[in-house]
Design a protein around this motif. Structure first.
Motif, mmCIF file in Angstrom:
data_model
loop_
_atom_site.group_PDB
_atom_site.id
_atom_site.type_symbol
_atom_site.label_atom_id
_atom_site.label_comp_id
_atom_site.label_asym_id
_atom_site.label_seq_id
_atom_site.Cartn_x
_atom_site.Cartn_y
_atom_site.Cartn_z
ATOM 1 N N PHE A 196 0.825 -1.197 0.000
ATOM 2 C CA PHE A 196 0.000 0.000 0.000
ATOM 3 C C PHE A 196 0.869 1.261 0.000
ATOM 4 N N THR A 197 0.243 2.395 -0.234
ATOM 5 C CA THR A 197 0.946 3.670 -0.202
ATOM 6 C C THR A 197 1.343 4.050 1.226
ATOM 7 N N THR A 198 0.766 3.348 2.201
ATOM 8 C CA THR A 198 1.210 3.481 3.590
ATOM 9 C C THR A 198 2.424 2.580 3.781
ATOM 10 N N ASP A 199 2.843 2.359 5.023
ATOM 11 C CA ASP A 199 3.986 1.479 5.276
ATOM 12 C C ASP A 199 3.548 0.054 5.560
ATOM 13 N N GLU A 200 2.363 -0.334 5.019
ATOM 14 C CA GLU A 200 1.799 -1.658 5.289
ATOM 15 C C GLU A 200 1.670 -2.487 4.019
ATOM 16 N N GLU A 201 1.506 -3.785 4.222
ATOM 17 C CA GLU A 201 1.289 -4.724 3.132
ATOM 18 C C GLU A 201 0.219 -5.732 3.521
ATOM 19 N N LEU A 202 -0.548 -6.175 2.545
ATOM 20 C CA LEU A 202 -1.453 -7.308 2.704
ATOM 21 C C LEU A 202 -0.775 -8.499 2.052
ATOM 22 N N ARG A 203 -0.542 -9.555 2.843
ATOM 23 C CA ARG A 203 0.184 -10.722 2.335
ATOM 24 C C ARG A 203 -0.726 -11.942 2.292
ATOM 25 N N TYR A 204 -0.603 -12.697 1.203
ATOM 26 C CA TYR A 204 -1.366 -13.935 1.047
ATOM 27 C C TYR A 204 -0.419 -15.114 1.182
ATOM 28 N N ASN A 205 -0.701 -15.974 2.152
ATOM 29 C CA ASN A 205 0.126 -17.144 2.464
ATOM 30 C C ASN A 205 -0.690 -18.403 2.213
ATOM 31 N N ASP A 206 -0.088 -19.398 1.574
ATOM 32 C CA ASP A 206 -0.842 -20.606 1.222
ATOM 33 C C ASP A 206 0.114 -21.787 1.100
ATOM 34 N N VAL A 207 0.150 -22.607 2.132
ATOM 35 C CA VAL A 207 1.061 -23.753 2.158
ATOM 36 C C VAL A 207 0.779 -24.702 0.989
ATOM 37 N N ARG A 208 -0.495 -24.945 0.720
ATOM 38 C CA ARG A 208 -0.866 -25.924 -0.303
ATOM 39 C C ARG A 208 -0.902 -25.336 -1.713
#
Length: 275
Positions: free
Chosen positions: A100-112
């Motif tokens: 994002f334009t902020t100092d944050e991120e949305l992360r997608y994690n998926d073992v399978r």
């Protein structure tokens, strides 16, 4: 697998953290997750500059409403979203990062690596794959007794198989189907077209009540499931039959039995749910 209550919990949690965030970069580390468009660079370019205005849900799908597009995400077996500061270490099995334009991120994690993402034009999400074939959500006004009864009368499949069919009703999975049928006192192998209207009414009622209770408690913790902020769901403490093999039935005290129905592990009380 996250089911409707878990996905609803994730939706509510994510809304607290990512609404009104604007995407300024996207990194895709496992391209097979991206189903539409089929080019990851195109996927990235469509999203850059878009702001997240809302997050909705259809069955087990999350719908991120952006300026011009809707990002449709299915978590499948073990997909998870989490919000991080950009300087936090990236965990193993993180496959997509929305910065994002902020100092944050949305992360997608998926073992399978079974999760999927589609981008469609905003307003067209219900008339395109993967949502165009879905039945009504149990909480939708379209999920009426009349609709449900008519659909069940058209098939001789077992009631469990039909409840798991996302084209009939979207969002029910193995856990909540077992719980619903137990509360409705219906054997999972009973033919759908042999059910009385009173039995169908009870199944519908118990499906909605069970899902409402699970949503209220944050979903069910089964194996590795957690919500987007690592909070464990609490509904597993309320499960009457699922995962309770050989435990006493809360109604009659008979042992809970596990059997296979359509290849799926199924938990029932043979005394309460007579065939």
């Amino acid at each position: 697998m996250p089911e409707l209550p878990e996905v609803e919990t994730i939706r509510k949690t994510l809304k607290r953290f990512v609404l009104n965030r604007t995407i300024n970069d996207v990194n895709v580390y496992w391209g097979n997750i991206i189903k539409k468009p089929d080019d990851t660079e195109h996927f990235k370019q469509l999203l850059i500059g878009q702001t997240i205005h809302d997050i909705k849900r259809k069955g087990k799908f999350l719908l991120f409403e952006l300026d011009d597009y809707t990002l449709i995400s299915h978590l499948r077996m073990e997909g998870k979203y989490s919000v991080h500061y950009k300087d936090e270490p990236v965990k193993k099995h993180t496959h997509v990062i929305f910065s994002f334009t902020t100092d944050e991120e949305l992360r997608y994690n998926d073992v399978r690596k079974f999760g999927t993402m589609h981008i469609v034009n905003k307003g067209e999400e219900l008339i395109q794959k993967p949502l165009d074939q879905l039945g009504p959500d149990p909480f939708d006004k379209e999920f009426t007794l009349d609709y449900f009864y008519k659909r069940l009368k058209t098939t001789n499949r077992s009631i469990k198989a039909v409840l798991l069919d996302q084209t009939v009703v979207a969002g029910l999975g193995n856990i909540y189907v077992d719980e619903t049928l137990f509360k409705a006192r219906i054997h999972p192998l009973k033919k759908s077209n042999k059910l009385t209207k009173k039995e169908v009414q009870e199944i519908r009622k118990q499906a909605i009540l069970t899902l409402e209770e699970a949503v209220e408690q944050g979903g069910t913790t089964i194996r590795s499931y957690v919500n987007s902020q690592g909070e464990m769901g609490m509904f597993q403490q309320e499960l009457a039959v699922y995962g309770q093999e050989n435990e006493a039935c809360p109604n009659c005290g008979s042992p809970i039995t596990k059997m296979k129905v359509g290849g799926r592990g199924t938990h029932i009380c043979l005394n309460c749910q007579r065939f």
